[in-house]
Design a protein around this motif. Structure first.
Motif, mmCIF file in Angstrom:
data_model
loop_
_atom_site.group_PDB
_atom_site.id
_atom_site.type_symbol
_atom_site.label_atom_id
_atom_site.label_comp_id
_atom_site.label_asym_id
_atom_site.label_seq_id
_atom_site.Cartn_x
_atom_site.Cartn_y
_atom_site.Cartn_z
ATOM 1 N N LEU A 1 48.226 79.973 5.950
ATOM 2 C CA LEU A 1 47.272 81.075 5.757
ATOM 3 C C LEU A 1 46.268 80.650 4.804
ATOM 4 O O LEU A 1 46.251 80.019 3.804
ATOM 5 C CB LEU A 1 48.297 82.247 5.129
ATOM 6 C CG LEU A 1 49.157 82.937 5.870
ATOM 7 C CD1 LEU A 1 50.017 83.812 5.233
ATOM 8 C CD2 LEU A 1 48.422 83.686 6.921
ATOM 9 N N ARG A 2 45.258 81.294 4.896
ATOM 10 C CA ARG A 2 43.925 81.128 3.951
ATOM 11 C C ARG A 2 43.383 82.655 3.424
ATOM 12 O O ARG A 2 43.212 83.648 4.234
ATOM 13 C CB ARG A 2 42.794 80.327 4.618
ATOM 14 C CG ARG A 2 43.130 79.112 4.876
ATOM 15 C CD ARG A 2 41.803 78.176 5.466
ATOM 16 N NE ARG A 2 41.744 76.862 5.345
ATOM 17 C CZ ARG A 2 42.760 76.035 6.236
ATOM 18 N NH1 ARG A 2 43.408 76.802 7.139
ATOM 19 N NH2 ARG A 2 42.793 74.851 6.082
ATOM 20 N N GLY A 3 43.040 82.516 2.340
ATOM 21 C CA GLY A 3 42.376 83.808 1.930
ATOM 22 C C GLY A 3 42.704 84.410 0.518
ATOM 23 O O GLY A 3 43.842 83.913 -0.144
ATOM 24 N N ARG A 4 42.208 85.590 0.035
ATOM 25 C CA ARG A 4 42.540 86.066 -1.115
ATOM 26 C C ARG A 4 43.788 86.771 -0.993
ATOM 27 O O ARG A 4 43.985 87.531 -0.124
ATOM 28 C CB ARG A 4 41.402 86.768 -1.920
ATOM 29 C CG ARG A 4 40.454 85.889 -2.309
ATOM 30 C CD ARG A 4 39.171 86.616 -2.689
ATOM 31 N NE ARG A 4 38.767 87.245 -1.413
ATOM 32 C CZ ARG A 4 37.954 88.391 -1.604
ATOM 33 N NH1 ARG A 4 37.844 88.863 -2.722
ATOM 34 N NH2 ARG A 4 37.650 89.218 -0.599
ATOM 35 N N ALA B 1 44.957 83.214 -5.762
ATOM 36 C CA ALA B 1 43.368 83.393 -5.403
ATOM 37 C C ALA B 1 43.349 84.787 -5.111
ATOM 38 O O ALA B 1 44.061 85.239 -4.031
ATOM 39 C CB ALA B 1 42.948 82.664 -4.294
ATOM 40 N N CYS B 2 42.532 85.841 -5.840
ATOM 41 C CA CYS B 2 42.642 87.176 -5.435
ATOM 42 C C CYS B 2 41.466 87.880 -6.109
ATOM 43 O O CYS B 2 40.505 87.181 -6.655
ATOM 44 C CB CYS B 2 43.807 87.630 -6.321
ATOM 45 S SG CYS B 2 43.879 87.252 -8.007
ATOM 46 N N PRO C 1 45.768 80.441 -0.526
ATOM 47 C CA PRO C 1 46.073 81.540 -1.465
ATOM 48 C C PRO C 1 46.590 81.279 -2.586
ATOM 49 O O PRO C 1 46.546 82.130 -3.910
ATOM 50 C CB PRO C 1 46.872 82.524 -0.683
ATOM 51 C CG PRO C 1 46.678 81.809 0.766
ATOM 52 C CD PRO C 1 46.383 80.681 0.633
ATOM 53 N N VAL C 2 47.386 80.245 -3.018
ATOM 54 C CA VAL C 2 48.203 79.914 -4.012
ATOM 55 C C VAL C 2 48.251 78.264 -4.438
ATOM 56 O O VAL C 2 48.033 77.679 -3.332
ATOM 57 C CB VAL C 2 49.748 80.599 -4.170
ATOM 58 C CG1 VAL C 2 49.710 81.909 -4.025
ATOM 59 C CG2 VAL C 2 50.491 79.749 -3.108
ATOM 60 N N GLU C 3 48.292 78.011 -5.629
ATOM 61 C CA GLU C 3 48.528 76.519 -5.957
ATOM 62 C C GLU C 3 49.545 76.616 -7.131
ATOM 63 O O GLU C 3 49.585 77.411 -8.115
ATOM 64 C CB GLU C 3 47.061 76.054 -6.083
ATOM 65 C CG GLU C 3 47.191 74.650 -6.748
ATOM 66 C CD GLU C 3 45.836 73.965 -6.715
ATOM 67 O OE1 GLU C 3 45.755 72.859 -7.383
ATOM 68 O OE2 GLU C 3 44.899 74.525 -6.533
#
Length: 170
Positions: free
Chosen positions: A67-70, A116-117, A160-162
């Motif tokens: 998944l990619r994105g905010r 990421a948001c 979305p996260v790290e």
């Protein structure tokens, strides 16, 4: 009457007692994906003064980011929480590769989870709990850690996260 010396007491530094709730290191290693390779000019783990600093890990599984994105926009918070677990598993895999196994891992000191948001998102701690819960599941009390959950506008490769981990060597 022969005088035989008493057996030496076990050295706790050589054979530490298992921490309550901590899985066997070989069992953990069997659950791990292959250690992630650096995506740029850095090392996956840097050891300094007994502290193991793990470079930021995204939730790539077998080289694929599912998944990619905010979070809160293109990615649901529930999906992001699962992705945080995947990223934490990658961090443990990097530690395993660096140490040549997890028997030398003393515990997790701190965890930083980047989410990421957009500015309206406020569930950072809940998303970060995905990574925190995994570390406690694997390492018991040795997996309990200090933590920061931080909202950011973007992450590498659209993740979305790290997560970034600091751990201690036994």
């Amino acid at each position: 009457m022969s005088s035989t010396p008493a057996p030496a007491a076990p050295d706790p530094a050589q054979d530490p007692a298992p921490t309550p709730g901590r899985m066997d290191p070989e069992r953990i290693a069997a659950l791990l994906p292959p250690a992630p390779q650096p995506a740029a000019n850095y090392v996956p783990v840097r050891e300094f003064g007994g502290a193991l600093h793990v470079a930021g890990q995204t939730p790539h599984v077998e080289g694929v980011l599912r998944l990619r994105g905010r979070v809160g926009v293109e990615v649901t918070p529930a999906d992001a929480r699962e992705l945080a677990r995947d990223a934490a598993l990658n961090a443990v895999s990097a530690l395993n590769a660096h140490l040549g196994g997890l028997a030398e891992l003393g515990g997790i000191v701190s965890l930083t989870v980047f989410v990421a948001c957009g500015p309206e998102f406020g569930q950072h701690p809940w998303v970060a709990d995905g990574a925190s819960e995994l570390l406690v599941e694997l390492f018991g009390d040795d997996g309990r850690h200090a933590r920061a959950a931080v909202g950011v506008s973007s992450l590498p490769d659209g993740a979305p996260v790290e997560v970034s981990v600091v751990a201690a060597r036994r």
